[in-house]
Design a protein around this motif. Structure first.
Motif, PDB file in Angstrom:
ATOM      1  N   PRO A 628       0.879  -1.325   0.075  1.00  0.00           N
ATOM      2  CA  PRO A 628      -0.169  -0.062   0.303  1.00  0.00           C
ATOM      3  C   PRO A 628       0.908   1.219  -0.090  1.00  0.00           C
ATOM      4  O   PRO A 628       0.421   2.228  -0.132  1.00  0.00           O
ATOM      5  N   LYS A 629       2.577   0.921   0.413  1.00  0.00           N
ATOM      6  CA  LYS A 629       2.902   2.612   0.450  1.00  0.00           C
ATOM      7  C   LYS A 629       3.497   2.180  -0.428  1.00  0.00           C
ATOM      8  O   LYS A 629       4.595   3.158  -0.851  1.00  0.00           O
ATOM      9  N   HIS A 630       3.099   1.820  -1.626  1.00  0.00           N
ATOM     10  CA  HIS A 630       4.349   1.640  -3.280  1.00  0.00           C
ATOM     11  C   HIS A 630       4.599   2.891  -3.876  1.00  0.00           C
ATOM     12  O   HIS A 630       4.047   3.442  -4.556  1.00  0.00           O
ATOM     13  N   LYS A 631       5.186   4.281  -3.908  1.00  0.00           N
ATOM     14  CA  LYS A 631       5.376   5.292  -3.998  1.00  0.00           C
ATOM     15  C   LYS A 631       4.618   5.911  -5.422  1.00  0.00           C
ATOM     16  O   LYS A 631       3.963   6.199  -6.022  1.00  0.00           O
ATOM     17  N   LEU A 632       5.631   5.166  -6.438  1.00  0.00           N
ATOM     18  CA  LEU A 632       5.789   4.786  -7.786  1.00  0.00           C
ATOM     19  C   LEU A 632       4.443   4.677  -8.351  1.00  0.00           C
ATOM     20  O   LEU A 632       3.749   5.489  -9.040  1.00  0.00           O
ATOM     21  N   ALA A 633       3.857   3.599  -7.470  1.00  0.00           N
ATOM     22  CA  ALA A 633       2.363   3.033  -7.880  1.00  0.00           C
ATOM     23  C   ALA A 633       1.414   4.029  -7.306  1.00  0.00           C
ATOM     24  O   ALA A 633       0.268   4.208  -8.337  1.00  0.00           O
ATOM     25  N   LEU A 634       2.048   4.530  -6.386  1.00  0.00           N
ATOM     26  CA  LEU A 634       0.675   5.473  -6.049  1.00  0.00           C
ATOM     27  C   LEU A 634       0.724   7.399  -6.724  1.00  0.00           C
ATOM     28  O   LEU A 634      -0.429   7.603  -7.226  1.00  0.00           O
ATOM     29  N   PHE A 635       1.258   7.949  -7.324  1.00  0.00           N
ATOM     30  CA  PHE A 635       1.834   8.685  -7.701  1.00  0.00           C
ATOM     31  C   PHE A 635       0.892   8.927  -9.273  1.00  0.00           C
ATOM     32  O   PHE A 635       0.743   9.401  -9.304  1.00  0.00           O
TER      33      PHE A 635
END
Length: 916
Positions: A628-635
């Motif tokens: 849930p904290k995968h930064k590039l996937a979030l962005f």
């Protein structure tokens, strides 16, 4: 069984604290990096069941690269540390110190079974201060030894209570013992050896048999002259229960490792792959080496692999004398302890059991291990050593002639050991200090030179790191990892030619494929990364992409389950504009590991290239489900939702961007896109706040500055937009849209015709064919009442854009004005992006700049940058080069272009209507 008093506990706590207080100032070094920093099993987001499916280092037990070290309970304590303090090293070291205190106290209780009270305290103090324990106590991964020892000793203490009145069996302590043995084994494998100690205790201590008595009884039974006594039958029953439980644990353990031993190379343990008699002679010589470390821990080293101890290749080697001497001394102690009755022989026997049995798994005698000598595996054997020393001291101190001398010697030993331990702890302060201290002891171990290089490399000191890596290749010319490290460092120094040469040397050292023989069993899996490194290097050259692809395919042909090769090849195929093949590569990698969030993210990028945003979003969501904290996937998933234009997706896009800025609070791109979302939702105040945050974090943020100015112009705050535009143009003097917007505000709000004219003229200096700039300059001429010049300008503009009806319409107005020059009232016409006096202001929506500094979408290369060092994962520290990040995708650019084009078309229609 004597109890331990509070005074004795306080003494032990004080001594341990005095010896190990400085360990609290040490960081994560050596194997700690792999077991703590790189181990996802510590994170609360990882399911607890993973702890029981993965090895000590977080690698699935089913994978061949797994070290097969199954210690879930130890990892669980690391996870608890992480829960309370995340990666604060102090808490990890403090808990290790507490566990060492507990071991010392329980050990004192065990000593009191065989020694008097004073001798027991001395044995416990010797154990508490012995320098050999610094690796187990100060090194965080040494917690496996500490935890296993606690349950090891507790299991033994429990078993000592299994004998009831009249030699009856008390089953509860036996059941508790079996449970504690299982727990000890789940902390570290050697915990199971306590069963052997319990068996020896039962036969020779609890029942009081000696070896001659047992041999005599066996002969009598075989001759039929003596039936087996009931007490002996009970003893046999207890031993059978213990052995059956042990066998059950062994079966379960074998099932866990799936009947596969870990893959080690000749660099980890040279003797393990040596022919006879070198293998046997060397393994036997290692026993006196370990005994000497217990007796004289003056030169300690964190890594004893590779060339540290040269092979004993001949019977004429003088080192064989040490082996013979050791076995003679050990044999005499065994004969004494088994042959003669009495308390002294029993004490010696139990001490020998504690020395020998726990050491068997690390002895190489039954199966090879991944090291030559390891100081931490002497943690439990040192207990038996301390009992022997304390027992010998007792015998000497009982003689009046030697009493004073024995006390002096004991005091000196305790004091010097404590000082050595205190000093040795500082060696574990950092990786650099640790490996430099090791090089003082041993300069023939290439791994130590490599590891010092890694420590310097982490500090970006590549020049010094290179010298150590080159020295490693000189110490061990056939060390593949060392040549890979040299190549990687040359690459970091931008010496591409030298880097490629080093990688080619490493590649030439790889063993050739033997038909019918499994390749992976003959080479460390991380050594195959040489193909990945070399391919990553040469693919920077556009003309060598096919050559790089060939290297990836070669690695895959050697190991069809080589996940990293598929990942790297997928990146390359995207670069080669082959998204379909890239998709196939990532899908194959996902077959090998469906729990890798980076793989799902990479596949999402492929689907963006394939112009399938729906599937891309699904894969982004899968990546976020795993992490849930995968930064590039979030962005990038938020960006995809935002650019889809679907208002229903905006709340989720905002939620993900908020999560992203929580993870990356210093990244201005997150705040900028939150501002763009707010602009889409017409939340002007919120959009202004986000844009200002982005600009504060990144002064000169081109897109944030322009869109903030645009926001002001759309909300009747044109004068507030001017200073923002001035700042934008100070950083980017050629920003066309900024010049157009500034010119509009100057002409309509400030009535600064001259300033507006300069803006439009500058646009035409940069791009003479800019229709918008030229048209607006025509407006300036009209405002200056130079109708002839305005007409000429509009004619030229119409040539540039013959299909733009509003230009023709404005030209007609000018010509009409020229013909009606004598009329009293003059008509005005709107500039592109402005309106005539009394007309409705046309919004500059066509100028809205979709950010060009956004975080680029990129594929993720799993971290296989591992280099050559001692144990498991540290060995693999930096062997591959990190993949380069992929720039903004065509899909996102297409969306941006379509959006801007649509807005422009709307504005043109609006202009025509207003002009009419």
């Amino acid at each position: 069984m004597a109890d331990v008093s509070l005074k004795e506990i306080a003494l032990i706590v004080g001594v341990v604290a005095a010896c190990y207080w400085n360990s609290l100032f040490c960081g994560f070094v050596f194997d700690d990096v792999s077991a703590i920093l790189d181990n996802k099993d510590l994170h609360p987001s990882t399911p607890l069941k993973n702890l029981f499916q993965n090895d000590f280092w977080g690698t699935p037990m089913s994978e061949e690269r797994s070290h097969k070290s199954y210690r879930p309970f130890t990892v669980l304590t690391f996870r608890l540390n992480y829960l309370f303090s995340e990666l604060n090293a102090v808490s990890y070291h403090l808990l290790n110190l507490v566990f060492h205190v507990v071991v010392c106290i329980v050990f004192l209780k065990v000593c009191k079974l065989f020694l008097d009270n004073r001798s027991s305290i001395i044995a416990s103090l010797l154990f508490a201060v012995h320098p050999i324990h610094t690796e187990a106590v100060t090194g965080v991964v040494g917690r496996a030894e500490l935890l296993s020892s606690i349950f090891f000793l507790a299991a033994f203490l429990s078993y000592t209570k299994s004998k009831g009145p009249d030699n009856t069996i008390v089953w509860t302590p036996i059941a508790v013992t079996v449970c504690l043995v299982a727990v000890a084994t789940l902390c570290k494998e050697q915990g199971i050896t306590v069963v052997g100690i319990c068996c020896v205790y039962e036969v020779f201590i609890a029942q009081g048999y000696t070896l001659p008595m047992l041999l005599d009884a066996a002969m009598q039974i075989l001759r039929g002259k003596w039936s087996i006594p009931y007490s002996m039958l009970q003893t046999l029953l207890k031993l059978i229960v213990l052995m059956f439980s042990t066998l059950l644990l062994v079966v379960v353990r074998v099932q866990v490792i799936q009947s596969q031993l870990p893959v080690f190379t000749r660099f980890d343990n040279p003797a393990a792959v040596s022919p006879s008699p070198a293998r046997q002679l060397t393994f036997n010589y290692l026993l006196p080496v370990n005994a000497w470390l217990l007796l004289n821990p003056s030169e300690l080293c964190c890594d004893w692999t590779m060339g540290t101890i040269p092979l004993v290749e001949s019977f004429l080697d003088i080192r064989n004398i040490a082996t013979i001497t050791f076995f003679c001394f050990l044999g005499s102690l065994i004969v004494f302890s088994l042959r003669y009755p009495g308390d002294s022989s029993k004490t010696v026997l139990m001490a020998l059991c504690l020395i020998v049995l726990p050491f068997i798994p690390a002895s190489n005698l039954f199966f090879p291990v991944g090291f030559v000598v390891a100081e931490r595996v002497l943690y439990v054997p040192s207990m038996g050593f301390c009992i022997l020393i304390a027992h010998g001291w007792k015998r000497l101190s009982n003689k009046s002639v030697l009493r004073k001398l024995s006390w002096i010697c004991l005091s000196v030993v305790l004091f010097t050991h404590a000082l050595k331990t205190l000093h040795r702890n500082w060696d574990w302060e950092s990786e650099y200090t640790l490996f430099m201290s090791a090089l003082k002891v041993n300069k023939n171990n290439a791994k130590l030179w490599n590891n010092v290089g890694h420590a310097l490399e982490n500090e970006k000191n590549f020049e010094r790191a290179l010298r150590f890596f080159i020295q490693a290749t000189q110490v061990q010319p056939d060390d593949i990892g060392a040549h890979m490290n040299v190549g990687r460092t040359y690459k970091n120094l931008n010496k591409t030619k030298e880097a490629e040469e080093s990688y080619m040397i490493a590649k030439s050292l790889m063993p050739q494929i033997i038909p019918g023989k499994k390749y992976a069993a003959r080479v460390a899996p991380n050594h195959l990364n040489v193909y990945i490194n070399l391919a990553n290097l040469i693919r920077a050259n556009e003309s060598r992409l096919e050559e790089a692809d060939q290297l990836y395919r070669q690695a895959i042909s050697m190991r069809p389950d080589f996940k990293q090769a598929y990942i790297s090849r997928g990146e390359l195929l995207l670069k080669m504009n082959k998204p379909v093949k890239a998709k196939e590569a990532y899908l194959r990698a996902l077959e090998l590991d469906r729990t890798n969030a980076d793989l799902w993210y990479n596949l999402a990028i492929v689907y963006i290239e394939l112009k399938d945003p729906t599937e891309a979003l699904k894969n982004f969501n899968q990546a976020l489900e795993l992490n849930p904290k995968h930064k590039l996937a979030l962005f990038n998933s938020a960006l995809l939702m935002q650019e889809s234009g679907d208002p229903m997706l905006r709340p989720e896009a905002k939620k993900r961007l908020l999560s992203y800025v929580k993870e990356e609070p210093q990244d201005a791109n997150g705040y900028f896109n939150l501002g763009m979302l707010a602009m889409d939702d017409k939340k002007d105040a919120e959009a202004e706040s986000w844009m200002k945050k982005a600009i504060k974090l990144q002064p000169g943020f081109r897109s944030a500055l322009f869109n903030l100015a645009l926001l002001y112009s759309q909300t009747a705050k044109e004068l507030m937009a001017l200073p923002v535009l001035e700042e934008l143009l100070r950083y980017y003097p050629d920003h066309t849209k900024g010049l157009i917007l500034k010119g509009d505000i100057l002409m309509n709000q400030k009535k600064d015709i001259s300033g507006a004219k300069k803006c439009f003229e500058k646009i035409l200096e940069m791009d003479p064919n800019n229709v918008q700039g030229k048209h607006n300059l025509c407006v300036v001429y009209f405002e200056e009442r130079d109708l002839i010049k305005a007409e000429k300008c509009l004619v030229e503009t119409l040539v540039l854009a013959p299909h733009e009806e509003y230009i023709q319409h404005h030209l007609n107005i000018v010509r009409s004005k020229i013909s009606l020059l004598s009329a009293a009232e003059q008509s005005t016409f709107p500039a592109d992006g402005t309106a005539a006096v009394g007309e409705k202001k046309i919004p500059f929506e066509n100028l809205k700049e979709v950010r060009n500094e956004q975080k680029t979408t990129q594929t993720l290369n799993s971290n296989i940058n591992k280099g050559q060092s001692n144990s498991k994962k540290r060995t693999e520290k930096n062997n591959t080069d990190k993949g380069t990040k992929k720039k903004s995708t065509k899909e996102i650019k297409d969306i941006e272009k379509k959006r801007v084009a649509a807005l422009k078309r709307l504005e043109e229609i609006e202009r025509i209507l207003n002009g009419e």
